[in-house]
Design a protein around this motif. Structure first.
Motif, mmCIF file in Angstrom:
data_model
loop_
_atom_site.group_PDB
_atom_site.id
_atom_site.type_symbol
_atom_site.label_atom_id
_atom_site.label_comp_id
_atom_site.label_asym_id
_atom_site.label_seq_id
_atom_site.Cartn_x
_atom_site.Cartn_y
_atom_site.Cartn_z
ATOM 1 N N VAL A 189 0.856 -1.183 0.000
ATOM 2 C CA VAL A 189 0.000 0.000 0.000
ATOM 3 C C VAL A 189 0.893 1.235 0.000
ATOM 4 N N VAL A 220 -1.621 -1.436 -4.068
ATOM 5 C CA VAL A 220 -2.742 -0.539 -3.781
ATOM 6 C C VAL A 220 -2.211 0.891 -3.790
ATOM 7 N N THR A 246 -8.203 1.367 2.996
ATOM 8 C CA THR A 246 -7.180 0.334 2.814
ATOM 9 C C THR A 246 -7.355 -0.850 3.758
ATOM 10 N N TRP A 249 -7.852 -4.441 2.433
ATOM 11 C CA TRP A 249 -6.699 -5.033 1.771
ATOM 12 C C TRP A 249 -5.691 -5.579 2.777
ATOM 13 N N ALA A 268 1.719 3.093 6.458
ATOM 14 C CA ALA A 268 1.155 1.825 5.993
ATOM 15 C C ALA A 268 1.622 0.629 6.823
#
Length: 368
Positions: A189, A220, A246, A249, A268
């Motif tokens: 991500v 992503v 997010t 995911w 992230a």
């Protein structure tokens, strides 16, 4: 309070949105100057903050003079007790516009001079050293980021306030199933750009597939390198673009990776760990501070090294039990050290110190 922000997306937008939410709940009047029609503008408007359209690009250039004047006009309109400038462009324009006349907090979110080389990097370091005189406090998100600034010759009052994440929002699913038949899923991500190192990940991926043939990779995010990265990817790699949330995911992932070339402290990996997922990250500023003790040997790789990245991914993909154990430890680590409420409280205390900004006292409910 006025937050001056550029960029208006990605991790910076999530950090600022969390701060704005906490500050509004604490009784502050909060305004945000940021590029219009961005993720951040929509999010803080929904939270109830005053928003000002600041049409500023990411990079310095001929438009910087206009952008500085425009931000100065917005600051005069908002009349804040304190300005909090986020990232290099906002830090440049806000400090030029104010020159210390209003207490100014500058938060680099990773130093700009790490992203460039040669004469441009030297000029960026020189600017940061000069602008420190107009900065009431520099907020770094890791001790490593602070040390990088000091090594570059930036002399200023410092505060280190780690990034935090909403541990409830990123909680693991209650009924998580064991690994399914489709093969383990690796998720990355981040903005598709040189900083985040997706090109290194794609260079490492054939070696990962040689060790784990059924592995899958999902990227992503979107960004300036998207077209080039898609052209370099094979059939086991999927690009899903930018997403508004997010968290699903992370829950889908067996392993999360972010092979950054530079950071302050990437958001992230913290979100992934809050979701109970192990991470493999580039050994850049903030990475060691964000990982649970004992995870460094398995989860840190030298930045820009596809072979080392492939070896780390291959090992963890081949050991499902180890992944689950690391994920449980990661979740507990985030709960104890990187809760977003802790970050918000630390920033509020800094505002009180610098500008006498008073907040309504907030206490967590007592467990019954």
């Amino acid at each position: 309070m006025l937050h001056a922000v550029q960029p208006g997306d990605g991790g910076v937008a999530r950090v600022v949105t969390d701060l704005v939410r906490a500050q509004l709940a604490a009784g502050l009047r909060v305004a945000v100057a940021c590029p219009p029609d961005t993720e951040l503008a929509a999010a803080v408007r929904a939270e109830g903050a005053d928003t000002y359209a600041w049409r500023a690009g990411r990079d310095p250039g001929p438009g910087t003079v206009r952008e500085t004047r425009e931000l100065g006009r917005l600051i005069r309109t908002a009349r804040p007790a304190l300005v909090h400038a986020h990232s290099a462009k906002a830090g440049l324009c806000a400090r030029l516009a104010l020159r210390g006349r209003v207490p100014t907090v500058y938060q680099p979110h990773a130093w700009s001079f790490e992203a460039i080389e040669g004469t441009t990097a030297a000029l960026a370091r020189r600017w940061e050293r000069w602008a420190a005189r107009w900065t009431a406090r520099i907020v770094c998100v890791s001790e490593a980021e602070r040390r990088t600034g000091e090594t570059a010759g930036v002399v200023a009052p410092w505060s280190v306030i780690h990034n935090g994440v909403d541990a409830e929002r990123f909680a693991p699913a209650e009924d998580e199933a064991p690994d399914g038949p489709a093969g383990p899923l690796v998720v990355c991500v981040g903005r598709l750009c040189r900083q985040k190192g997706q090109d290194v990940l794609l260079a490492a991926w054939p070696a990962v597939l040689a060790a784990v043939p059924d592995a899958r990779l999902v990227l992503v995010g979107d960004g300036p390198d998207g077209e080039r990265l898609r052209a370099a990817a094979g059939p086991s790699v999927r690009f899903v673009g930018a997403v508004t949330d997010t968290a699903p995911w992370y829950r889908e992932a067996d392993l999360v990776v972010l092979p950054s070339r530079w950071e302050g402290m990437a958001l992230a990996p913290l979100e992934a760990m809050a979701s109970g997922r192990p991470v493999v990250v580039g050994d850049v500023d903030g990475a060691r501070e964000s990982l649970p003790p004992g995870h460094e040997e398995l989860c840190l790789v030298p930045p820009g090294d596809p072979a080392a990245l492939a070896a780390a991914l291959g090992r963890l993909l081949g050991e499902p039990g180890l992944r689950r154990s690391l994920g449980r430890e990661a979740r507990e680590h985030v709960l104890s050290r990187f809760d977003v409420r802790r970050t918000g409280a630390a920033v509020a205390e800094l505002y009180r110190e610098l500008a006498g900004v008073r907040c309504t006292e907030h206490r967590e409910p007592i467990a019954q």
